[in-house]
Design a protein around this motif. Structure first.
Motif, PDB file in Angstrom:
ATOM      1  N   UNK A 182       0.813  -1.222   0.000  1.00  0.00           N
ATOM      2  CA  UNK A 182       0.000   0.000   0.000  1.00  0.00           C
ATOM      3  C   UNK A 182       0.842   1.266   0.000  1.00  0.00           C
ATOM      4  N   UNK A 183       2.149   1.117   0.260  1.00  0.00           N
ATOM      5  CA  UNK A 183       3.049   2.275   0.233  1.00  0.00           C
ATOM      6  C   UNK A 183       3.472   2.642  -1.179  1.00  0.00           C
ATOM      7  N   UNK A 184       3.236   1.739  -2.127  1.00  0.00           N
ATOM      8  CA  UNK A 184       3.614   2.020  -3.521  1.00  0.00           C
ATOM      9  C   UNK A 184       2.671   3.035  -4.132  1.00  0.00           C
ATOM     10  N   UNK A 185       3.253   3.996  -4.807  1.00  0.00           N
ATOM     11  CA  UNK A 185       2.475   5.008  -5.492  1.00  0.00           C
ATOM     12  C   UNK A 185       3.007   5.120  -6.917  1.00  0.00           C
ATOM     13  N   UNK A 186       2.224   5.621  -7.855  1.00  0.00           N
ATOM     14  CA  UNK A 186       2.740   5.759  -9.211  1.00  0.00           C
ATOM     15  C   UNK A 186       4.016   6.586  -9.234  1.00  0.00           C
ATOM     16  N   UNK A 187       5.033   6.033  -9.823  1.00  0.00           N
ATOM     17  CA  UNK A 187       6.294   6.750  -9.946  1.00  0.00           C
ATOM     18  C   UNK A 187       7.240   6.592  -8.774  1.00  0.00           C
ATOM     19  N   UNK A 188       6.871   5.786  -7.779  1.00  0.00           N
ATOM     20  CA  UNK A 188       7.796   5.647  -6.651  1.00  0.00           C
ATOM     21  C   UNK A 188       7.377   4.621  -5.660  1.00  0.00           C
TER      22      UNK A 188
END
Length: 168
Positions: free
Chosen positions: A162-168
């Protein structure tokens, strides 16, 4: 430091035995002094085998006022501690096993692992309050082999997804 020495030793093999011995002895000195207790407050909880640290000793809380102050038993510190103990080996293997068992006992939660066992007054790990905030620090348990059970490792990785975000 212990992890760097371990990786360096593996790369140079037997070509630099004197330097390897010196660095290994330095890591063992660090381990001994953590167990004994350091002047700046770092020490090992004898019952759990985990390392207690004062506030402002990890990468997340080095500047005052800390964005994420952590005092007690940060999970990333425990993973590095267990890796250092296993690197020096010998008599320290029993303490590494004890610390790894304590990580499973005190850090494991329903969805992942605690980021820190909060112990602001130096409480033993058994009396510390688990902070289950989702942070990437628990991934150190997997990458440094502090948690080797495949299902537990999967829970750790999945909880950090859940810590993954688009671009990072």
């Amino acid at each position: 430091f212990a992890l760097c020495v371990k990786e360096w030793s593996a790369k140079v093999g037997c070509r630099r035995r004197a330097a390897q011995k010196m660095f290994r002895e330095t890591v063992e000195s660090i381990v001994r002094n953590y167990v004994k207790g350091t002047p700046n407050g770092i020490r090992v909880d004898r019952d759990s085998g985990l390392v207690w640290t004062p506030s402002h000793f990890t990468w997340m809380d080095t500047n005052y006022p800390a964005c994420t102050p952590r005092c007690g038993y940060p999970v990333d510190i425990q993973a590095m501690w267990i890796a250092a103990l296993r690197f020096v080996g010998g008599e320290w293997n029993a303490l590494a096993d004890k610390a790894a068992e304590s990580v499973m006992r005190y850090f494991a939660g329903n969805e992942g692992f605690a980021d820190c066992l909060d112990a602001w007054n130096g409480e033993p790990a058994a009396q510390a309050a688990a902070d289950f905030s989702v942070r990437p620090n628990q991934l150190h348990l997997v990458t440094l082999d502090a948690v080797t059970d495949v299902e537990m490792a999967r829970r750790i990785v999945d909880s950090c997804e859940r810590l993954l975000v688009p671009g990072g």
